[in-house]
Structure formats: structure tokens, C-alpha cells
Design a protein around this motif. Structure first.
Motif, PDB file in Angstrom:
ATOM      1  N   GLY A 160       0.780  -1.232   0.000  1.00 33.06           N
ATOM      2  CA  GLY A 160       0.000   0.000   0.000  1.00 33.06           C
ATOM      3  C   GLY A 160       0.810   1.279   0.000  1.00 33.06           C
ATOM      4  O   GLY A 160       0.258   2.353   0.246  1.00 33.06           O
ATOM      5  N   SER A 161       2.092   1.178  -0.320  1.00 37.79           N
ATOM      6  CA  SER A 161       2.931   2.379  -0.338  1.00 37.79           C
ATOM      7  C   SER A 161       2.842   3.139  -1.648  1.00 37.79           C
ATOM      8  O   SER A 161       3.348   4.259  -1.746  1.00 37.79           O
ATOM      9  CB  SER A 161       4.391   2.003  -0.059  1.00 37.79           C
ATOM     10  OG  SER A 161       4.512   1.385   1.213  1.00 37.79           O
ATOM     11  N   GLY A 162       2.234   2.526  -2.664  1.00 42.12           N
ATOM     12  CA  GLY A 162       2.132   3.180  -3.957  1.00 42.12           C
ATOM     13  C   GLY A 162       3.281   2.808  -4.873  1.00 42.12           C
ATOM     14  O   GLY A 162       4.173   2.027  -4.510  1.00 42.12           O
ATOM     15  N   PHE A 163       3.259   3.392  -6.075  1.00 39.56           N
ATOM     16  CA  PHE A 163       4.278   3.112  -7.094  1.00 39.56           C
ATOM     17  C   PHE A 163       4.713   4.439  -7.702  1.00 39.56           C
ATOM     18  O   PHE A 163       3.868   5.250  -8.098  1.00 39.56           O
ATOM     19  CB  PHE A 163       3.717   2.184  -8.167  1.00 39.56           C
ATOM     20  CG  PHE A 163       4.744   1.633  -9.094  1.00 39.56           C
ATOM     21  CD1 PHE A 163       5.595   0.620  -8.684  1.00 39.56           C
ATOM     22  CD2 PHE A 163       4.880   2.123 -10.383  1.00 39.56           C
ATOM     23  CE1 PHE A 163       6.549   0.095  -9.536  1.00 39.56           C
ATOM     24  CE2 PHE A 163       5.824   1.612 -11.244  1.00 39.56           C
ATOM     25  CZ  PHE A 163       6.658   0.593 -10.823  1.00 39.56           C
ATOM     26  N   PRO A 164       6.007   4.698  -7.771  1.00 40.23           N
ATOM     27  CA  PRO A 164       6.473   6.021  -8.231  1.00 40.23           C
ATOM     28  C   PRO A 164       6.386   6.248  -9.733  1.00 40.23           C
ATOM     29  O   PRO A 164       6.679   7.355 -10.188  1.00 40.23           O
ATOM     30  CB  PRO A 164       7.929   6.052  -7.755  1.00 40.23           C
ATOM     31  CG  PRO A 164       8.336   4.621  -7.717  1.00 40.23           C
ATOM     32  CD  PRO A 164       7.117   3.841  -7.332  1.00 40.23           C
ATOM     33  N   GLY A 165       6.035   5.255 -10.527  1.00 36.63           N
ATOM     34  CA  GLY A 165       5.973   5.426 -11.967  1.00 36.63           C
ATOM     35  C   GLY A 165       7.313   5.135 -12.636  1.00 36.63           C
ATOM     36  O   GLY A 165       8.346   4.992 -11.973  1.00 36.63           O
ATOM     37  N   ILE A 166       7.288   5.050 -13.963  1.00 41.12           N
ATOM     38  CA  ILE A 166       8.495   4.702 -14.716  1.00 41.12           C
ATOM     39  C   ILE A 166       9.562   5.786 -14.566  1.00 41.12           C
ATOM     40  O   ILE A 166      10.738   5.499 -14.295  1.00 41.12           O
ATOM     41  CB  ILE A 166       8.152   4.481 -16.198  1.00 41.12           C
ATOM     42  CG1 ILE A 166       7.117   3.368 -16.352  1.00 41.12           C
ATOM     43  CG2 ILE A 166       9.426   4.139 -16.972  1.00 41.12           C
ATOM     44  CD1 ILE A 166       7.550   2.037 -15.794  1.00 41.12           C
ATOM     45  N   ALA A 167       9.163   7.051 -14.739  1.00 38.04           N
ATOM     46  CA  ALA A 167      10.132   8.140 -14.581  1.00 38.04           C
ATOM     47  C   ALA A 167      10.641   8.198 -13.151  1.00 38.04           C
ATOM     48  O   ALA A 167      11.827   8.463 -12.905  1.00 38.04           O
ATOM     49  CB  ALA A 167       9.495   9.472 -14.978  1.00 38.04           C
ATOM     50  N   GLY A 168       9.748   7.937 -12.210  1.00 38.65           N
ATOM     51  CA  GLY A 168      10.163   7.922 -10.809  1.00 38.65           C
ATOM     52  C   GLY A 168      11.153   6.809 -10.520  1.00 38.65           C
ATOM     53  O   GLY A 168      12.104   7.001  -9.752  1.00 38.65           O
ATOM     54  N   LEU A 169      10.960   5.657 -11.143  1.00 41.22           N
ATOM     55  CA  LEU A 169      11.911   4.554 -10.959  1.00 41.22           C
ATOM     56  C   LEU A 169      13.285   4.926 -11.494  1.00 41.22           C
ATOM     57  O   LEU A 169      14.314   4.587 -10.889  1.00 41.22           O
ATOM     58  CB  LEU A 169      11.392   3.295 -11.660  1.00 41.22           C
ATOM     59  CG  LEU A 169      10.186   2.595 -11.035  1.00 41.22           C
ATOM     60  CD1 LEU A 169       9.765   1.410 -11.890  1.00 41.22           C
ATOM     61  CD2 LEU A 169      10.503   2.146  -9.609  1.00 41.22           C
ATOM     62  N   GLY A 170      13.311   5.610 -12.639  1.00 43.30           N
ATOM     63  CA  GLY A 170      14.595   6.061 -13.170  1.00 43.30           C
ATOM     64  C   GLY A 170      15.284   7.042 -12.243  1.00 43.30           C
ATOM     65  O   GLY A 170      16.503   6.977 -12.051  1.00 43.30           O
ATOM     66  N   ALA A 171      14.500   7.952 -11.646  1.00 44.99           N
ATOM     67  CA  ALA A 171      15.077   8.912 -10.701  1.00 44.99           C
ATOM     68  C   ALA A 171      15.579   8.208  -9.450  1.00 44.99           C
ATOM     69  O   ALA A 171      16.640   8.550  -8.914  1.00 44.99           O
ATOM     70  CB  ALA A 171      14.034   9.973 -10.341  1.00 44.99           C
ATOM     71  N   ILE A 172      14.833   7.211  -8.970  1.00 39.35           N
ATOM     72  CA  ILE A 172      15.276   6.448  -7.799  1.00 39.35           C
ATOM     73  C   ILE A 172      16.584   5.720  -8.103  1.00 39.35           C
ATOM     74  O   ILE A 172      17.505   5.698  -7.272  1.00 39.35           O
ATOM     75  CB  ILE A 172      14.186   5.445  -7.366  1.00 39.35           C
ATOM     76  CG1 ILE A 172      12.980   6.186  -6.786  1.00 39.35           C
ATOM     77  CG2 ILE A 172      14.731   4.455  -6.339  1.00 39.35           C
ATOM     78  CD1 ILE A 172      11.809   5.285  -6.444  1.00 39.35           C
ATOM     79  N   ALA A 173      16.686   5.133  -9.292  1.00 42.02           N
ATOM     80  CA  ALA A 173      17.923   4.439  -9.680  1.00 42.02           C
ATOM     81  C   ALA A 173      19.102   5.410  -9.703  1.00 42.02           C
ATOM     82  O   ALA A 173      20.206   5.070  -9.250  1.00 42.02           O
ATOM     83  CB  ALA A 173      17.747   3.778 -11.040  1.00 42.02           C
ATOM     84  N   LEU A 174      18.888   6.619 -10.201  1.00 41.63           N
ATOM     85  CA  LEU A 174      19.957   7.617 -10.233  1.00 41.63           C
ATOM     86  C   LEU A 174      20.379   8.010  -8.819  1.00 41.63           C
ATOM     87  O   LEU A 174      21.579   8.125  -8.525  1.00 41.63           O
ATOM     88  CB  LEU A 174      19.492   8.850 -11.010  1.00 41.63           C
ATOM     89  CG  LEU A 174      20.469  10.036 -11.043  1.00 41.63           C
ATOM     90  CD1 LEU A 174      21.782   9.644 -11.708  1.00 41.63           C
ATOM     91  CD2 LEU A 174      19.842  11.231 -11.760  1.00 41.63           C
ATOM     92  N   ILE A 175      19.408   8.217  -7.944  1.00 44.90           N
ATOM     93  CA  ILE A 175      19.719   8.605  -6.564  1.00 44.90           C
ATOM     94  C   ILE A 175      20.491   7.497  -5.856  1.00 44.90           C
ATOM     95  O   ILE A 175      21.492   7.742  -5.166  1.00 44.90           O
ATOM     96  CB  ILE A 175      18.420   8.946  -5.810  1.00 44.90           C
ATOM     97  CG1 ILE A 175      17.780  10.202  -6.403  1.00 44.90           C
ATOM     98  CG2 ILE A 175      18.684   9.136  -4.325  1.00 44.90           C
ATOM     99  CD1 ILE A 175      16.381  10.470  -5.905  1.00 44.90           C
ATOM    100  N   VAL A 176      20.032   6.261  -6.013  1.00 44.08           N
ATOM    101  CA  VAL A 176      20.725   5.124  -5.391  1.00 44.08           C
ATOM    102  C   VAL A 176      22.139   5.001  -5.944  1.00 44.08           C
ATOM    103  O   VAL A 176      23.099   4.745  -5.198  1.00 44.08           O
ATOM    104  CB  VAL A 176      19.924   3.825  -5.624  1.00 44.08           C
ATOM    105  CG1 VAL A 176      20.737   2.601  -5.208  1.00 44.08           C
ATOM    106  CG2 VAL A 176      18.612   3.863  -4.844  1.00 44.08           C
ATOM    107  N   LEU A 177      22.297   5.205  -7.253  1.00 40.39           N
ATOM    108  CA  LEU A 177      23.631   5.125  -7.863  1.00 40.39           C
ATOM    109  C   LEU A 177      24.565   6.168  -7.272  1.00 40.39           C
ATOM    110  O   LEU A 177      25.718   5.856  -6.914  1.00 40.39           O
ATOM    111  CB  LEU A 177      23.503   5.310  -9.370  1.00 40.39           C
ATOM    112  CG  LEU A 177      24.817   5.381 -10.161  1.00 40.39           C
ATOM    113  CD1 LEU A 177      25.574   4.071 -10.055  1.00 40.39           C
ATOM    114  CD2 LEU A 177      24.553   5.730 -11.622  1.00 40.39           C
ATOM    115  N   LEU A 178      24.098   7.408  -7.151  1.00 45.42           N
ATOM    116  CA  LEU A 178      24.949   8.466  -6.618  1.00 45.42           C
ATOM    117  C   LEU A 178      25.349   8.179  -5.170  1.00 45.42           C
ATOM    118  O   LEU A 178      26.512   8.382  -4.785  1.00 45.42           O
ATOM    119  CB  LEU A 178      24.216   9.810  -6.708  1.00 45.42           C
ATOM    120  CG  LEU A 178      24.004  10.373  -8.116  1.00 45.42           C
ATOM    121  CD1 LEU A 178      23.181  11.651  -8.056  1.00 45.42           C
ATOM    122  CD2 LEU A 178      25.332  10.639  -8.803  1.00 45.42           C
ATOM    123  N   LEU A 179      24.406   7.718  -4.377  1.00 46.12           N
ATOM    124  CA  LEU A 179      24.728   7.422  -2.974  1.00 46.12           C
ATOM    125  C   LEU A 179      25.701   6.253  -2.861  1.00 46.12           C
ATOM    126  O   LEU A 179      26.682   6.319  -2.111  1.00 46.12           O
ATOM    127  CB  LEU A 179      23.442   7.119  -2.205  1.00 46.12           C
ATOM    128  CG  LEU A 179      23.631   6.734  -0.732  1.00 46.12           C
ATOM    129  CD1 LEU A 179      24.135   7.925   0.071  1.00 46.12           C
ATOM    130  CD2 LEU A 179      22.332   6.203  -0.139  1.00 46.12           C
TER     131      LEU A 179
END
Length: 296
Positions: A160-179
Motif C-alpha cells: 500500500g505504499s504506492g508506485f512512483p511510476g516509470i520516470a520515478g523509478l529512473g530517478a530512484i535508480a539515479l539517486i541510489v547510484l549516486l549514494l
């Protein structure tokens, strides 16, 4: 008996020209890529032989989502900002902390290679660049972090947390990569600087939980006293958590979207990415002299 004397010049003219071997004609870049892929494959072979590491790395964050989500299930609406439930608020923190913990452990394989003597064999081998050792470890940790992030996002959607969408998934991947890149660099630097794995594990234990609690992973910034708010805004984890949390709550996000109200001002989505990028640059540049000394 008379004979003909062949001059050295004639010998040079008669000697066939040597054809360059494939090894000498291959570029340094090609050798570097080949070495990196081979060392990365070795790490994945080790993971295949000990899959419990990956399984535990997926099960633990899922337990966080289920148990902590149930713990604060009856919290009043609006207590955690715009989040509909605590599970939605917690999801970003679990993603970031899982990636951070995995990257913090990146130096352990290097440390064990040091202690068992395999690293010495690599350092005396005719490698095109010894930095392929570092890059292979970074690729391995980034791949594991992406797998764990995918599992957390999928489980969060079912909870029930929701889904960030395709663009959101790409942004999450970028953030995780940088960290992950910055933390992995620091962990590898510690693996070459510390005397043994006991000291490295001690640093991991001392660093892990304090950075978790000194971030916005478990509670919003407004819950904290002023001195802790200042500490939290100095923590790189907060600049990864808040953009991901914003992606879950807003489908119309942009780089100018305000993701955090820090004590010293507002932090935009793009500003958080710049902070993470600056963290990577500082971390990677700081370990360069140490790595060059060790590799020499």
C-alpha cells in the motif's frame, strides 16, 4: 676453403619483420574493460556460491517495511506529512538505508583478499590499471543495490505504499547510484587503510545506526530538536531519502520541486542531486592518494 661473408646489414635485410601480437596491439582501454569484467565476474561467482548474502539483503528490508509499518499503523493521519500511512513514509528510508548498508560493506571482500593474499597476486599481475579492482567492486555493489531496491519497491506497492511510476523509478535508480558510488569509495578506502577486517567491521557497526537515526529515514525533520535538524541536514542520506519520498507522493515532480525544509533554507530535487554528486566527488578524490600509494 673460401666462403662468403654476410655483413650485418645483409642479415638485417634478410630477417623477416616481426608481426605485432594481439596482446601488444590491444588498447589499454580494452584491457582495462576485460580486467574489470573478469574481476566483476569473480565477485558474482562468489555470490552464487554464497547466495545467503543476497537473500538476507532482501529479506531484512522487507521485514523493516512489514514490522515498522505495522508498528505505526494506527498513527494519526497527517502525522508523517503528506504520506497516507507510515509504510509509505518509511519506504524511501528503507531503500536508501539498504543501499547505504550494502555500499558500506563493499570493502569487506577487498579486506579478505588482502588477508588471504589474493590482492597481492593482483597487484603484481601485469594489469592495465589496478583501478579495475575498485571499479569491479563498485559495479558489483551497484548491481546488488538495484536488485534490493527493486524488491523493496515491489513489496511496498503490494503493502500500500504506492508506485512512483516509470520516470520515478529512473530517478530512484539515479539517486541510489549516486549514494552507492560515494559510500563504496569510502568503504574501499577504509579497506586499504585499516589493518584488518575486525577494524573495518567495527567502523561499519559504529557508523551504521547513528547515520540511520541522524537522517529522515524514520521520522520527519519537523519531529526533531533544532540541533538534530542541523545534524540531519549534514547527512548525505537525507538528501537521498527526501527526493525518493517526494517521488512516491507527487507524480508531477521536477528538479525545482522542494523536497526538504532545512533549518537554513529549502532544498529542491535538483539541489539534493547536486549534494549527492558533490559527496561522490569528495569521497572519490579523497581516496585517490591512498589507492595510488597502496597500488604502488
Amino acid at each position: 676453403m673460401s666462403g662468403t661473408v654476410t655483413s650485418p646489414n645483409n642479415l638485417n635485410q634478410q630477417r623477416p619483420l616481426a608481426t605485432p601480437s594481439p596482446d601488444t596491439s590491444s588498447s589499454l582501454l580494452g584491457d582495462f574493460i576485460q580486467e574489470t569484467l573478469a574481476l566483476t565476474k569473480r565477485l558474482f561467482i562468489q555470490l552464487q556460491r554464497r547466495p545467503s548474502t543476497l537473500v538476507a539483503g532482501i529479506i531484512q528490508p522487507l521485514m523493516w517495511l512489514v514490522l515498522f509499518g505495522a508498528l505505526f499503523k494506527n498513527a494519526p493521519a497527517g502525522l508523517f506529512g503528506e504520506s497516507q500511512n507510515y509504510g509509505q513514509f518509511l519506504g524511501a528510508g528503507v531503500i536508501v538505508f539498504t543501499a547505504f548498508a550494502g555500499a558500506l560493506n563493499a570493502g569487506l571482500p577487498i579486506m579478505f583478499d588482502r588477508e588471504f593474499g589474493f590482492l597481492n597476486r593482483l597487484l603484481v599481475a601485469p594489469l592495465a590499471s589496478r583501478f579495475s579492482i575498485v571499479l569491479a567492486s563498485a559495479i558489483f555493489i551497484v548491481t546488488l543495490s538495484f536488485i534490493q531496491t527493486g524488491a523493496i519497491v515491489t513489496a511496498g506497492a503490494f503493502l500500500g505504499s504506492g508506485f512512483p511510476g516509470i520516470a520515478g523509478l529512473g530517478a530512484i535508480a539515479l539517486i541510489v547510484l549516486l549514494l552507492v558510488l560515494g559510500v563504496t569509495g569510502l568503504s574501499l578506502g577504509l579497506a586499504f587503510a585499516l589493518p584488518g577486517h575486525v577494524e573495518l567491521i567495527a567502523v561499519i557497526f559504529v557508523t551504521n545506526l547513528p547515520l540511520l537515526f541522524a537522517s529522515t529515514a524514520l521520522a520527519p525533520l519537523s519531529f526533531m530538536p533544532e540541533w538534530l535538524q542541523v545534524v540531519v541536514t549534514l547527512n548525505p542520506l537525507s538528501y537521498a531519502i527526501e527526493p525518493i519520498r517526494y517521488l512516491y507522493l507527487h507524480g508531477d515532480w521536477s528538479l525545482a520541486s522542494v523536497v526538504m525544509q532545512a533549518p537554513w533554507g529549502t532544498v529542491t530535487f535538483g539541489g539534493a542531486l547536486l549534494v549527492l554528486l558533490a559527496f561522490d566527488v569528495v569521497a572519490l578524490l579523497s581516496i585517490q592518494p591512498l589507492l595510488r600509494r597502496r597500488f604502488a
